[in-house]
Scaffold this motif. Sequence first.
Motif, PDB file in Angstrom:
ATOM      1  N   ARG A 165     -30.015 -35.365  -1.509  1.00 24.30           N
ATOM      2  CA  ARG A 165     -28.755 -34.822  -0.987  1.00 24.30           C
ATOM      3  C   ARG A 165     -28.294 -33.632  -1.807  1.00 24.30           C
ATOM      4  O   ARG A 165     -28.466 -33.603  -3.023  1.00 24.30           O
ATOM      5  CB  ARG A 165     -27.677 -35.908  -1.005  1.00 24.30           C
ATOM      6  CG  ARG A 165     -28.034 -37.043  -0.052  1.00 24.30           C
ATOM      7  CD  ARG A 165     -26.935 -37.986   0.249  1.00 24.30           C
ATOM      8  NE  ARG A 165     -25.731 -37.306   0.721  1.00 24.30           N
ATOM      9  CZ  ARG A 165     -24.535 -37.882   0.672  1.00 24.30           C
ATOM     10  NH1 ARG A 165     -24.388 -39.085   0.174  1.00 24.30           N
ATOM     11  NH2 ARG A 165     -23.478 -37.223   1.116  1.00 24.30           N
ATOM     12  N   TRP A 166     -27.688 -32.665  -1.119  1.00 26.50           N
ATOM     13  CA  TRP A 166     -27.095 -31.507  -1.792  1.00 26.50           C
ATOM     14  C   TRP A 166     -25.815 -31.067  -1.096  1.00 26.50           C
ATOM     15  O   TRP A 166     -25.196 -30.107  -1.492  1.00 26.50           O
ATOM     16  CB  TRP A 166     -28.087 -30.345  -1.889  1.00 26.50           C
ATOM     17  CG  TRP A 166     -28.567 -29.873  -0.558  1.00 26.50           C
ATOM     18  CD1 TRP A 166     -27.986 -28.935   0.246  1.00 26.50           C
ATOM     19  CD2 TRP A 166     -29.711 -30.341   0.136  1.00 26.50           C
ATOM     20  NE1 TRP A 166     -28.707 -28.798   1.405  1.00 26.50           N
ATOM     21  CE2 TRP A 166     -29.786 -29.659   1.358  1.00 26.50           C
ATOM     22  CE3 TRP A 166     -30.701 -31.292  -0.158  1.00 26.50           C
ATOM     23  CZ2 TRP A 166     -30.794 -29.880   2.284  1.00 26.50           C
ATOM     24  CZ3 TRP A 166     -31.703 -31.506   0.759  1.00 26.50           C
ATOM     25  CH2 TRP A 166     -31.749 -30.802   1.957  1.00 26.50           C
ATOM     26  N   ASP A 167     -25.418 -31.825  -0.055  1.00 26.68           N
ATOM     27  CA  ASP A 167     -24.214 -31.467   0.676  1.00 26.68           C
ATOM     28  C   ASP A 167     -23.471 -32.749   1.047  1.00 26.68           C
ATOM     29  O   ASP A 167     -24.070 -33.828   1.133  1.00 26.68           O
ATOM     30  CB  ASP A 167     -24.594 -30.688   1.944  1.00 26.68           C
ATOM     31  CG  ASP A 167     -23.480 -29.798   2.468  1.00 26.68           C
ATOM     32  OD1 ASP A 167     -22.389 -29.781   1.864  1.00 26.68           O
ATOM     33  OD2 ASP A 167     -23.706 -29.128   3.476  1.00 26.68           O
ATOM     34  N   TYR A 168     -22.184 -32.590   1.257  1.00 23.31           N
ATOM     35  CA  TYR A 168     -21.363 -33.731   1.677  1.00 23.31           C
ATOM     36  C   TYR A 168     -21.788 -34.212   3.058  1.00 23.31           C
ATOM     37  O   TYR A 168     -22.202 -33.423   3.906  1.00 23.31           O
ATOM     38  CB  TYR A 168     -19.888 -33.316   1.749  1.00 23.31           C
ATOM     39  CG  TYR A 168     -19.223 -33.108   0.412  1.00 23.31           C
ATOM     40  CD1 TYR A 168     -18.820 -34.190  -0.349  1.00 23.31           C
ATOM     41  CD2 TYR A 168     -18.977 -31.828  -0.079  1.00 23.31           C
ATOM     42  CE1 TYR A 168     -18.183 -34.017  -1.573  1.00 23.31           C
ATOM     43  CE2 TYR A 168     -18.346 -31.635  -1.300  1.00 23.31           C
ATOM     44  CZ  TYR A 168     -17.947 -32.735  -2.043  1.00 23.31           C
ATOM     45  OH  TYR A 168     -17.320 -32.543  -3.238  1.00 23.31           O
ATOM     46  N   LYS A 169     -21.654 -35.513   3.282  1.00 23.06           N
ATOM     47  CA  LYS A 169     -21.881 -36.058   4.617  1.00 23.06           C
ATOM     48  C   LYS A 169     -20.671 -35.722   5.482  1.00 23.06           C
ATOM     49  O   LYS A 169     -19.593 -35.416   4.973  1.00 23.06           O
ATOM     50  CB  LYS A 169     -22.132 -37.563   4.553  1.00 23.06           C
ATOM     51  CG  LYS A 169     -20.944 -38.387   4.093  1.00 23.06           C
ATOM     52  CD  LYS A 169     -21.299 -39.869   4.021  1.00 23.06           C
ATOM     53  CE  LYS A 169     -20.112 -40.708   3.607  1.00 23.06           C
ATOM     54  NZ  LYS A 169     -19.031 -40.761   4.584  1.00 23.06           N
ATOM     55  N   LEU A 170     -20.848 -35.774   6.778  1.00 22.76           N
ATOM     56  CA  LEU A 170     -19.750 -35.509   7.698  1.00 22.76           C
ATOM     57  C   LEU A 170     -18.829 -36.730   7.764  1.00 22.76           C
ATOM     58  O   LEU A 170     -19.291 -37.867   7.582  1.00 22.76           O
ATOM     59  CB  LEU A 170     -20.291 -35.177   9.090  1.00 22.76           C
ATOM     60  CG  LEU A 170     -21.109 -33.887   9.189  1.00 22.76           C
ATOM     61  CD1 LEU A 170     -21.679 -33.727  10.586  1.00 22.76           C
ATOM     62  CD2 LEU A 170     -20.251 -32.683   8.807  1.00 22.76           C
ATOM     63  N   PRO A 171     -17.555 -36.533   8.041  1.00 25.80           N
ATOM     64  CA  PRO A 171     -16.640 -37.667   8.178  1.00 25.80           C
ATOM     65  C   PRO A 171     -17.164 -38.652   9.219  1.00 25.80           C
ATOM     66  O   PRO A 171     -17.653 -38.251  10.282  1.00 25.80           O
ATOM     67  CB  PRO A 171     -15.329 -37.024   8.643  1.00 25.80           C
ATOM     68  CG  PRO A 171     -15.403 -35.603   8.158  1.00 25.80           C
ATOM     69  CD  PRO A 171     -16.864 -35.247   8.230  1.00 25.80           C
ATOM     70  N   THR A 225     -14.408 -29.167  -6.614  1.00 28.26           N
ATOM     71  CA  THR A 225     -15.382 -30.058  -5.976  1.00 28.26           C
ATOM     72  C   THR A 225     -15.964 -29.512  -4.680  1.00 28.26           C
ATOM     73  O   THR A 225     -16.226 -30.262  -3.747  1.00 28.26           O
ATOM     74  CB  THR A 225     -14.723 -31.423  -5.708  1.00 28.26           C
ATOM     75  OG1 THR A 225     -13.596 -31.218  -4.840  1.00 28.26           O
ATOM     76  CG2 THR A 225     -14.262 -32.075  -6.995  1.00 28.26           C
ATOM     77  N   ASP A 226     -16.221 -28.226  -4.624  1.00 25.71           N
ATOM     78  CA  ASP A 226     -16.822 -27.662  -3.426  1.00 25.71           C
ATOM     79  C   ASP A 226     -18.299 -28.012  -3.293  1.00 25.71           C
ATOM     80  O   ASP A 226     -18.870 -27.881  -2.216  1.00 25.71           O
ATOM     81  CB  ASP A 226     -16.618 -26.148  -3.356  1.00 25.71           C
ATOM     82  CG  ASP A 226     -17.188 -25.412  -4.552  1.00 25.71           C
ATOM     83  OD1 ASP A 226     -17.221 -25.981  -5.653  1.00 25.71           O
ATOM     84  OD2 ASP A 226     -17.582 -24.239  -4.389  1.00 25.71           O
ATOM     85  N   LYS A 227     -18.917 -28.460  -4.352  1.00 24.26           N
ATOM     86  CA  LYS A 227     -20.330 -28.867  -4.314  1.00 24.26           C
ATOM     87  C   LYS A 227     -20.420 -30.400  -4.358  1.00 24.26           C
ATOM     88  O   LYS A 227     -19.702 -31.060  -5.114  1.00 24.26           O
ATOM     89  CB  LYS A 227     -21.088 -28.253  -5.474  1.00 24.26           C
ATOM     90  CG  LYS A 227     -21.035 -26.730  -5.407  1.00 24.26           C
ATOM     91  CD  LYS A 227     -22.165 -26.068  -6.098  1.00 24.26           C
ATOM     92  CE  LYS A 227     -22.171 -24.580  -5.921  1.00 24.26           C
ATOM     93  NZ  LYS A 227     -20.888 -23.899  -5.872  1.00 24.26           N
ATOM     94  N   PHE A 228     -21.310 -30.951  -3.563  1.00 20.52           N
ATOM     95  CA  PHE A 228     -21.476 -32.397  -3.431  1.00 20.52           C
ATOM     96  C   PHE A 228     -21.601 -33.101  -4.785  1.00 20.52           C
ATOM     97  O   PHE A 228     -20.869 -34.045  -5.078  1.00 20.52           O
ATOM     98  CB  PHE A 228     -22.704 -32.690  -2.545  1.00 20.52           C
ATOM     99  CG  PHE A 228     -23.194 -34.102  -2.623  1.00 20.52           C
ATOM    100  CD1 PHE A 228     -22.470 -35.132  -2.060  1.00 20.52           C
ATOM    101  CD2 PHE A 228     -24.393 -34.396  -3.260  1.00 20.52           C
ATOM    102  CE1 PHE A 228     -22.921 -36.444  -2.130  1.00 20.52           C
ATOM    103  CE2 PHE A 228     -24.863 -35.692  -3.329  1.00 20.52           C
ATOM    104  CZ  PHE A 228     -24.117 -36.727  -2.766  1.00 20.52           C
ATOM    105  N   VAL A 229     -22.532 -32.649  -5.636  1.00 29.61           N
ATOM    106  CA  VAL A 229     -22.750 -33.375  -6.889  1.00 29.61           C
ATOM    107  C   VAL A 229     -21.503 -33.348  -7.768  1.00 29.61           C
ATOM    108  O   VAL A 229     -21.174 -34.342  -8.419  1.00 29.61           O
ATOM    109  CB  VAL A 229     -23.993 -32.879  -7.670  1.00 29.61           C
ATOM    110  CG1 VAL A 229     -25.263 -33.115  -6.876  1.00 29.61           C
ATOM    111  CG2 VAL A 229     -23.881 -31.453  -8.098  1.00 29.61           C
ATOM    112  N   VAL A 230     -20.783 -32.236  -7.788  1.00 23.69           N
ATOM    113  CA  VAL A 230     -19.568 -32.156  -8.608  1.00 23.69           C
ATOM    114  C   VAL A 230     -18.476 -33.043  -8.022  1.00 23.69           C
ATOM    115  O   VAL A 230     -17.746 -33.714  -8.755  1.00 23.69           O
ATOM    116  CB  VAL A 230     -19.092 -30.695  -8.765  1.00 23.69           C
ATOM    117  CG1 VAL A 230     -17.799 -30.627  -9.559  1.00 23.69           C
ATOM    118  CG2 VAL A 230     -20.171 -29.849  -9.445  1.00 23.69           C
ATOM    119  N   GLY A 231     -18.380 -33.094  -6.705  1.00 22.27           N
ATOM    120  CA  GLY A 231     -17.392 -33.972  -6.084  1.00 22.27           C
ATOM    121  C   GLY A 231     -17.630 -35.433  -6.406  1.00 22.27           C
ATOM    122  O   GLY A 231     -16.689 -36.183  -6.713  1.00 22.27           O
TER     123      GLY A 231
END
Length: 179
Positions: A59-65, A95-101
Amino acid sequence: MRTLYLFSSAASPVFDIARVVEDAQADGWDVCLGLTPTAARWLDRSLDGLAALTGHPVRWDYKLPGEPDVWPKPDAILVAPATFSTINAWALGITDKFVVGVVAEGIGKRIPMVAMPCVNAAYVQHPQFERSVETLRGAGVTVLYGEGGFVPNQPGQGDPGAYPWRAALDAVRDLPPGA
């Protein structure tokens, strides 16, 4: 089996990530691999193989709601190599990046976490870097920076093969269980 989220930024030691996954698996971890978008771009040709190696999507991006989470909950998180940008964004809560969030939220969830920077000696002269390291340490993150962890090199002088991955994996192994 305990679950480790292994989160990596775009620094040259990321090219050894398959070996690190195997080492973590040999230590008894179920590994889920997360990357910054640039690290994912660097490893683009290896992503399918890394997913097969871990048994989980990379994973490198947030999942969708509303989408289900495809990973089990973590018992620990290792952020390595953590770039100047990743360390500062995490400490500042950007937290614009998945891992940082995930790791920013992980502080509040009391997930045991280790970070090991990969920055050169010029970057660490920026006043925000030391503040960020201290902020993360103050929030309970084990930051392997300095003696016994990552020691910065001069710009352009880094040796990716000398990155202390084993120290990072040992520090994760030695973390107390989370809340």
